[in-house]
Motif scaffolding. Structure first.
Motif, PDB file in Angstrom:
ATOM      1  N   UNK A 107       0.818  -1.232   0.000  1.00 17.17           N
ATOM      2  CA  UNK A 107       0.000   0.000   0.000  1.00 17.17           C
ATOM      3  C   UNK A 107       0.841   1.267   0.000  1.00 17.17           C
ATOM      4  N   UNK A 108       2.039   1.212   0.579  1.00 17.74           N
ATOM      5  CA  UNK A 108       2.875   2.401   0.611  1.00 17.74           C
ATOM      6  C   UNK A 108       3.375   2.770  -0.782  1.00 17.74           C
ATOM      7  N   UNK A 109       3.538   1.792  -1.673  1.00 16.39           N
ATOM      8  CA  UNK A 109       3.920   2.100  -3.053  1.00 16.39           C
ATOM      9  C   UNK A 109       2.843   2.926  -3.743  1.00 16.39           C
ATOM     10  N   UNK A 110       1.594   2.559  -3.523  1.00 16.04           N
ATOM     11  CA  UNK A 110       0.501   3.327  -4.119  1.00 16.04           C
ATOM     12  C   UNK A 110       0.395   4.711  -3.490  1.00 16.04           C
ATOM     13  N   UNK A 111       0.702   4.817  -2.221  1.00 17.09           N
ATOM     14  CA  UNK A 111       0.742   6.138  -1.592  1.00 17.09           C
ATOM     15  C   UNK A 111       1.826   6.999  -2.233  1.00 17.09           C
ATOM     16  N   UNK A 112       2.971   6.389  -2.560  1.00 13.69           N
ATOM     17  CA  UNK A 112       4.064   7.155  -3.160  1.00 13.69           C
ATOM     18  C   UNK A 112       3.700   7.625  -4.562  1.00 13.69           C
ATOM     19  N   UNK A 113       2.971   6.799  -5.312  1.00 13.31           N
ATOM     20  CA  UNK A 113       2.515   7.237  -6.634  1.00 13.31           C
ATOM     21  C   UNK A 113       1.543   8.415  -6.486  1.00 13.31           C
ATOM     22  N   UNK A 114       0.627   8.325  -5.522  1.00 11.66           N
ATOM     23  CA  UNK A 114      -0.273   9.448  -5.256  1.00 11.66           C
ATOM     24  C   UNK A 114       0.511  10.680  -4.823  1.00 11.66           C
ATOM     25  N   UNK A 115       1.556  10.475  -4.020  1.00  6.28           N
ATOM     26  CA  UNK A 115       2.357  11.611  -3.568  1.00  6.28           C
ATOM     27  C   UNK A 115       3.041  12.294  -4.741  1.00  6.28           C
ATOM     28  N   UNK A 116       3.512  11.532  -5.736  1.00  4.84           N
ATOM     29  CA  UNK A 116       4.168  12.162  -6.890  1.00  4.84           C
ATOM     30  C   UNK A 116       3.210  13.085  -7.639  1.00  4.84           C
ATOM     31  N   UNK A 117       1.943  12.715  -7.704  1.00 11.70           N
ATOM     32  CA  UNK A 117       0.957  13.620  -8.311  1.00 11.70           C
ATOM     33  C   UNK A 117       0.871  14.932  -7.531  1.00 11.70           C
ATOM     34  N   UNK A 118       0.862  14.818  -6.192  1.00 10.62           N
ATOM     35  CA  UNK A 118       0.850  16.014  -5.355  1.00 10.62           C
ATOM     36  C   UNK A 118       2.141  16.815  -5.524  1.00 10.62           C
ATOM     37  N   UNK A 119       3.294  16.124  -5.546  1.00 15.60           N
ATOM     38  CA  UNK A 119       4.580  16.812  -5.620  1.00 15.60           C
ATOM     39  C   UNK A 119       4.771  17.531  -6.952  1.00 15.60           C
ATOM     40  N   UNK A 120       4.186  16.992  -8.024  1.00 16.76           N
ATOM     41  CA  UNK A 120       4.339  17.617  -9.349  1.00 16.76           C
ATOM     42  C   UNK A 120       3.417  18.815  -9.533  1.00 16.76           C
ATOM     43  N   UNK A 121       2.422  18.971  -8.673  1.00 17.23           N
ATOM     44  CA  UNK A 121       1.437  20.041  -8.867  1.00 17.23           C
ATOM     45  C   UNK A 121       1.476  21.019  -7.695  1.00 17.23           C
ATOM     46  N   UNK A 122       0.646  20.791  -6.729  1.00 13.07           N
ATOM     47  CA  UNK A 122       0.536  21.739  -5.623  1.00 13.07           C
ATOM     48  C   UNK A 122       1.805  21.782  -4.768  1.00 13.07           C
ATOM     49  N   UNK A 123       2.434  20.645  -4.566  1.00 22.40           N
ATOM     50  CA  UNK A 123       3.665  20.644  -3.787  1.00 22.40           C
ATOM     51  C   UNK A 123       4.753  21.468  -4.448  1.00 22.40           C
ATOM     52  N   UNK A 124       4.900  21.302  -5.761  1.00 18.81           N
ATOM     53  CA  UNK A 124       5.883  22.098  -6.495  1.00 18.81           C
ATOM     54  C   UNK A 124       5.540  23.585  -6.432  1.00 18.81           C
ATOM     55  N   UNK A 125       4.249  23.896  -6.515  1.00 19.37           N
ATOM     56  CA  UNK A 125       3.829  25.297  -6.464  1.00 19.37           C
ATOM     57  C   UNK A 125       4.166  25.915  -5.107  1.00 19.37           C
ATOM     58  N   UNK A 126       4.028  25.157  -4.028  1.00 18.74           N
ATOM     59  CA  UNK A 126       4.353  25.675  -2.694  1.00 18.74           C
ATOM     60  C   UNK A 126       5.835  25.973  -2.585  1.00 18.74           C
ATOM     61  N   UNK A 127       6.685  25.053  -3.026  1.00 19.50           N
ATOM     62  CA  UNK A 127       8.133  25.255  -2.943  1.00 19.50           C
ATOM     63  C   UNK A 127       8.573  26.410  -3.848  1.00 19.50           C
ATOM     64  N   UNK A 128       7.988  26.481  -5.023  1.00 22.11           N
ATOM     65  CA  UNK A 128       8.337  27.579  -5.927  1.00 22.11           C
ATOM     66  C   UNK A 128       7.900  28.915  -5.342  1.00 22.11           C
ATOM     67  N   UNK A 129       6.758  28.968  -4.690  1.00 24.89           N
ATOM     68  CA  UNK A 129       6.284  30.202  -4.060  1.00 24.89           C
ATOM     69  C   UNK A 129       7.251  30.664  -2.983  1.00 24.89           C
ATOM     70  N   UNK A 130       7.825  29.724  -2.224  1.00 25.46           N
ATOM     71  CA  UNK A 130       8.788  30.096  -1.191  1.00 25.46           C
ATOM     72  C   UNK A 130       9.995  30.798  -1.796  1.00 25.46           C
ATOM     73  N   UNK A 131      10.453  30.355  -2.965  1.00 25.05           N
ATOM     74  CA  UNK A 131      11.595  31.002  -3.621  1.00 25.05           C
ATOM     75  C   UNK A 131      11.203  32.345  -4.206  1.00 25.05           C
ATOM     76  N   UNK A 132      10.003  32.435  -4.768  1.00 23.31           N
ATOM     77  CA  UNK A 132       9.544  33.704  -5.335  1.00 23.31           C
ATOM     78  C   UNK A 132       9.433  34.767  -4.242  1.00 23.31           C
TER      79      UNK A 132
END
Length: 389
Positions: A107-132
């Protein structure tokens, strides 16, 4: 001396990353954006190609790489939150296809796949906002006060996706305890049957022969004293054999050397009986809880017995270390390897013994060696009580 709750909270806050460290982690998130996207695409394509076996080969390489990449982000989240983020993966059984099946159904593998969707979208936007916020002259004060909470908010989402919750951990714990209890009950019943069989076929039969010989000798004392004397001598020999077999049965239940000398001394005694040199590395307290000592003793004994019978080893090493409430052990040999814990009942039995104490055991035995049997058992030291003279 007690610790104030306020002090615990303060230490947890101090352990979290500061604003500059949080910004550095935001940079790392941005730099890892492309590897995350590529990994997600490779996992998706590999899953589609599983029907033509090419996907199996790709997944065998991509899934471990995904765990490594996610492990970096899990470490970042733990630094931002000031608390470790465990990764409760299912243990790998060994073998390409079995390992792949375990990873794919974890089940943790499927959680990691779901996490990559988050990391590529909203997660990336949060980190990029911190730099901006850092780079903007007007937004710099917002960065000064907001980068820490902003990055910790992302870390909280990462933690929620990449780790299991308290309820899931309790469910896994209940499942593990249920399985281990069933195994231990079966193993205990088998041990009782073995003891009963050993007593019936050995000492009981010999003691019956002693009783018969003494009865015959009693009948012959008046008519044939020499024959009576021979029967008594035979009864004495038989009783000595019965006593030896009784000692063997008792030793199989709880070895006397374990009670007298503790785990370290008992393991050293096992090493002396080995036909090959044994290197001992023992760091143990004076005594450990008796049930744990017994379980670990039989773990070492079974591992050494397998080495002597099957490994063809020229050197054996035994390591036992106790620290921070955890007993770690290892038996290593330089033999031919290829041991399979599922092919016999010995290693399965000791795994069941250790599971009863929330312990774990693993076996690594590639063809050509070396074979390593390792285990961990949570336990506190237990020194014998002393009475004042």
């Amino acid at each position: 001396m007690s610790t104030r709750p306020e002090a615990v909270v303060d230490s947890a806050v101090d352990a979290r990353a500061g604003r500059w460290a949080a910004t550095g982690f935001a940079v790392l998130h941005v730099l890892l954006f492309v590897p995350v996207v590529l990994t997600f695409v490779l996992v998706t394509v590999s899953a589609v190609l599983v029907v033509v076996w090419l996907g199996v080969i790709l997944l065998a390489g991509v899934l471990p790489a995904m765990r490594g990449l996610v492990g970096i982000h899990r470490w970042i989240a733990s630094r931002l939150l000031g608390a470790p983020l465990p990764a409760p993966y299912r243990p790998l059984p060994g073998g390409l296809l079995r390992d792949l099946n375990t990873r794919a159904t974890d089940p943790l593998t499927w959680r990691e796949i779901l996490w990559m969707l988050w990391a590529m979208t909203f997660g990336f936007a949060v980190s990029l906002l911190a730099l901006v916020l850092l780079l903007g002259v007007v937004t710099w004060p917002i960065w000064w006060y907001g980068v820490g909470p902003l990055m910790r908010a992302r870390a909280v989402v990462d933690r929620a996706i990449l780790t299991i919750g308290r309820t899931e951990r309790l469910e896994q714990r209940v499942q593990a305890l249920t399985e281990s209890r069933a195994v231990v009950v079966d193993h205990s019943a088998a041990e009782l049957r073995r003891i009963e069989r050993d007593l019936h076929d050995g000492p009981q039969a010999r003691l019956a022969a002693v009783s018969l010989s003494l009865g015959l000798a009693d009948d012959l004392f008046e008519t044939d004293p020499d024959a009576a004397r021979r029967l008594i001598n035979e009864a004495r020999t038989t009783s000595s054999s019965a006593l030896g077999e009784l000692r063997d049965v008792v030793r199989g239940i709880h070895p006397p050397v374990l009670a007298d000398r503790g785990l370290g001394g008992a393991v050293a005694a096992l090493a002396i009986d080995m036909p090959v040199p044994v290197d001992l590395d023992l760091e143990l307290p004076e005594r450990l809880p008796a049930p744990v000592e017994s379980a670990v003793y039989f773990t070492v004994a079974e591992s050494l017995a397998n080495t002597a019978k099957h490994a063809g080893a020229g050197q054996v090493a035994i390591r036992l270390h106790h620290a921070d409430g955890l007993l770690r052990g290892e038996v290593r040999d330089d033999g031919r390897g290829g041991a399979n814990p599922r092919s016999g009942t010995g290693l399965q039995g000791i795994a069941a013994r250790l599971a009863a104490f929330d312990g774990t055991m693993s076996v690594s035995s590639p063809v050509g060696g070396p074979t390593v049997v390792s285990w961990e058992v949570p336990c506190a030291s237990s020194s014998p009580k002393t009475t004042p003279s």
